[in-house]
Design a protein around this motif. Structure first.
Motif, PDB file in Angstrom:
ATOM      1  N   VAL A  50       0.042   4.570   9.752  1.00 36.51           N
ATOM      2  CA  VAL A  50       1.184   4.887   8.898  1.00 36.51           C
ATOM      3  C   VAL A  50       1.371   3.785   7.855  1.00 36.51           C
ATOM      4  O   VAL A  50       1.606   4.060   6.671  1.00 36.51           O
ATOM      5  N   GLU A  51       1.229   2.537   8.289  1.00 37.99           N
ATOM      6  CA  GLU A  51       1.403   1.429   7.347  1.00 37.99           C
ATOM      7  C   GLU A  51       0.342   1.473   6.251  1.00 37.99           C
ATOM      8  O   GLU A  51       0.607   1.171   5.095  1.00 37.99           O
ATOM      9  N   HIS A  52      -0.866   1.870   6.635  1.00 38.61           N
ATOM     10  CA  HIS A  52      -1.923   1.941   5.629  1.00 38.61           C
ATOM     11  C   HIS A  52      -1.663   3.088   4.649  1.00 38.61           C
ATOM     12  O   HIS A  52      -1.839   2.941   3.440  1.00 38.61           O
ATOM     13  N   ILE A  53      -1.232   4.232   5.182  1.00 38.76           N
ATOM     14  CA  ILE A  53      -0.935   5.361   4.290  1.00 38.76           C
ATOM     15  C   ILE A  53       0.201   4.974   3.341  1.00 38.76           C
ATOM     16  O   ILE A  53       0.180   5.308   2.154  1.00 38.76           O
ATOM     17  N   LEU A  54       1.180   4.239   3.868  1.00 35.03           N
ATOM     18  CA  LEU A  54       2.294   3.786   3.021  1.00 35.03           C
ATOM     19  C   LEU A  54       1.777   2.904   1.891  1.00 35.03           C
ATOM     20  O   LEU A  54       2.292   2.942   0.775  1.00 35.03           O
TER      21      LEU A  54
END
Length: 149
Positions: A50-54
């Motif tokens: 999720v952090e990477h997609i963000l």
């Protein structure tokens, strides 16, 4: 009056999360975890994913279904081991540390791919519905509510 236990539990969980331990059960040494180690690893993988997609799609207003589908249809990009190796460098006590996640990059990469494969639609939906919610709230919603990773 009736005790509203779920609210107490949620309050407790949020308090624990606020203390910075995102994946509460993700301590491999924890005796309390009756789940196999895949669960905490998946929680960490979820958080990392999720952090990477963000990072790749930072502005909620610019996200649309097509963009998110294109993004998540490339697990090799989202789950790029380089991202987990970089570990989203954190500064702790003035020292830069690269081990942001508890699990080694190959595990994170694999977990990320499994996670995307299983929950792509739920992830896309949550991202499209983020609105003005802060990112940590989005991460929590995806990892604990939408997917129970």
């Amino acid at each position: 009056g009736k005790m509203h236990r779920p609210n107490m539990v949620i309050g407790l969980v949020l308090a624990i999360l606020a203390a910075g331990a995102f994946c509460v059960h993700a301590d491999p040494k924890s005796k309390e975890s009756d789940k196999p180690t895949i669960a905490p690893m998946m929680c960490e993988a979820c958080r990392g994913t999720v952090e990477h997609i963000l990072e790749m799609a930072p502005e909620p207003k610019k996200r649309n279904l097509q963009r998110m589908v294109e993004l998540l249809d490339e697990p090799k990009v989202v789950c790029d081991i380089k991202y987990f190796e970089r570990g989203g460098a954190e500064i702790v006590d003035g020292e830069i540390t690269y081990q942001k996640y508890k699990w080694p990059p190959p595990d994170m990469e694999r977990g990320c791919e499994i996670f995307l494969g299983d929950f792509e639609n739920a992830i896309i939906k949550a991202f499209l519905q983020q609105g003005n919610d802060p990112n940590d709230k989005l991460t929590r919603r995806i990892c604990f509510e939408k997917t129970t990773a």
